[in-house]
Design an enzyme around this catalytic site. Sequence first.
Site, short mmCIF file in Angstrom:
data_model
loop_
_atom_site.label_atom_id
_atom_site.label_comp_id
_atom_site.label_asym_id
_atom_site.label_seq_id
_atom_site.Cartn_x
_atom_site.Cartn_y
_atom_site.Cartn_z
N LYS A 22 0.60 -1.25 0.14
CA LYS A 22 -0.16 -0.15 0.00
C LYS A 22 0.87 1.44 -0.20
CE LYS A 22 -1.63 1.65 3.85
NZ LYS A 22 -1.59 3.04 4.20
N ASN A 23 1.92 1.22 0.72
CA ASN A 23 2.67 2.50 0.93
C ASN A 23 3.43 2.74 -0.31
OD1 ASN A 23 1.44 2.82 3.41
ND2 ASN A 23 3.22 2.59 4.73
N ARG A 102 -4.21 10.56 4.62
CA ARG A 102 -3.26 11.65 4.83
C ARG A 102 -2.27 11.46 3.31
NH1 ARG A 102 0.83 14.34 7.78
NH2 ARG A 102 2.88 13.68 7.33
N CYS A 126 -5.25 8.33 9.50
CA CYS A 126 -5.12 7.49 10.78
C CYS A 126 -4.98 8.67 12.01
CB CYS A 126 -3.93 6.60 10.81
SG CYS A 126 -4.36 4.96 10.01
N ARG A 131 0.07 14.89 12.85
CA ARG A 131 1.00 14.60 12.01
C ARG A 131 0.96 15.62 10.71
NH1 ARG A 131 -1.09 8.59 9.71
NH2 ARG A 131 0.93 8.61 8.67
N PRO A 132 1.89 16.46 11.09
CA PRO A 132 2.10 17.74 10.38
C PRO A 132 2.57 17.65 8.83
CG PRO A 132 3.89 17.75 11.99
CD PRO A 132 2.81 16.42 12.09
N VAL A 133 2.39 18.63 8.16
CA VAL A 133 3.05 18.52 6.77
C VAL A 133 4.10 19.94 6.68
CG1 VAL A 133 1.17 17.41 5.52
CG2 VAL A 133 1.22 19.84 6.01
N ASP A 134 4.50 20.43 7.75
CA ASP A 134 5.42 21.52 7.87
C ASP A 134 6.65 21.10 6.99
OD1 ASP A 134 5.96 19.63 9.93
OD2 ASP A 134 7.14 21.05 10.94
N LEU A 135 7.13 19.86 7.31
CA LEU A 135 8.48 19.72 6.68
C LEU A 135 8.38 19.54 5.00
CD1 LEU A 135 9.82 17.06 9.21
CD2 LEU A 135 10.50 19.52 8.65
N ASP A 316 5.14 0.77 11.76
CA ASP A 316 3.84 0.15 11.26
C ASP A 316 3.72 -1.42 11.79
OD1 ASP A 316 3.00 2.32 9.98
OD2 ASP A 316 3.59 1.90 8.18
N ILE A 338 8.48 7.31 16.51
CA ILE A 338 8.19 8.25 15.48
C ILE A 338 6.98 8.79 15.54
CG2 ILE A 338 7.47 7.80 12.91
CD1 ILE A 338 10.36 6.51 13.54
N ARG A 408 -8.60 -0.87 4.57
CA ARG A 408 -7.83 0.44 4.06
C ARG A 408 -6.33 -0.33 3.71
NH1 ARG A 408 -6.35 5.09 7.64
NH2 ARG A 408 -5.09 5.23 5.71
#
Length: 429
Positions: A22-23, A102, A126, A131-135, A316, A338, A408
């Site tokens: 999936k990933n 996400r 999830c 779970r930021p997206v700043d980076l 995971d 993590i 999922r």
Amino acid sequence: MDRIRIKGGAELNGVIPISGAKNAALPLMTASLLTGETLELRNVPRLADVNLLLRILGNHGVDHTITGKRPGQTAETGQTIRLDASSVIDTCAPYELVSRMRASFWVIAPLIARFGEARVSMPGGCAIGTRPVDLLLKALETMGVQIDVDGGYVVAKAAKGLRGAEVRFPKVTVSGTHVALMAATLAEGTTVIENAAREPEVADLASCLTKMGAKIEGAGTSRIVIDGVARLHGATHSVMPDRIETGTYAMAVAMTGGDVVLENTRAEYLQSALEVLQQVGASVEGTKDGIRVHRNGSGLRPVDVTTDPFPGFPTDLQAQFMALMTKAEGTSRIRETIFENRFMHVQELARLGARIRLDGDAAIVEGVERLKGAPVMATDLRASVSLVIAALAAEGETDIHRVYHLDRGFEALEAKLGRCGAQIERISG
Ligand code: UD1
């Protein structure tokens, strides 16, 4: 809503075919937006997340076809999907779709790289801590993208296109690496990604992008160098095996005992987890095209584990390993580095009789002799499959509610486990 009922106690014996990851499938599908030619992806798992991303891509104007059955294929061989982004009409990814997964936020990278603009809702997915997206956004800014946030949407603009840059991530991020990598393929000049994620899925994406004409070196290491090209073309690529699915079933066998061959997968993708399983008392051997896991009779030894970016022990697999340790002969300590708040399975495992105490970023698991079946609730993707593992070894019946989380990320879970002797059924409604 569907639920899964498991009657515990049976050993697992047989063969489990491992699906495409999936990933890996999600970023690969996203990469189809980088070209006006057809990207053919093989071995794509049949999962709710894949279908959702197809909807999101479709909303941009991407056509897809799913090929029919071919000789020798079974329902679990994986599907072949052709993606055609030759007529993208909309560079906006709306809240209703992006908030549900996400990884769909990652469309921002190919959209901005190919069209110079994107408007993408802030992500969901999830519920495993913030779970930021700043980076991701900082990486894009470094490459010349102007970023604004407006009404819950990230608005990205790069009228003159992207320029190559040095992108140095302060912490290892898979999403950040995927985004920087995709964007850099069409940037002008050279991009160097420092402290890049070394996850095999990054290397798989890079391998596909290279087939599409990208110039990439170092994927799979912590320094990736990309020389931007003017355009990318179509390609055919097969999605790598799912190392998390592999590790999950390996842990299930360690839990129940028995002897299972995990087919179409590779030990090198999950060496750290397999080593831990051996310390626990399971036997693990590489086979021609997979891994054999068996455990006969012996008790489970407690082992301490800390999650880390690849090649460390994957976050995971943390919940699944915790399920396994609930029946170890002694106490283990599982540290999660993590994601914060990735311990929601603890209270559900406790309903089955597990003894787990939280101590900051660690869970202390005191092994018990018996787990007992109970109604439990799936809270997120990996947490829900940890409940499956525990239920397989619990006395009596366990009903797992909210199994849409499982759908999922785990293809044909009941069929795969059922064929190996598990007493597992899906109850609709
Ligand atoms: C991916 C995987 C997920 C896995 C995770 C870590 C997919 C679809 N999902 O998630 O299954 O658990 O890698 O192996 O591939 N972070 C920031 N700012 C950012 C981005 C990330 O602070 O802009 C933090 C996150 O909160 C987290 C850490 O970095 O603490 C790692 O996140 P990341 O590697 O980006 O995970 P995902 O790519 O979202």
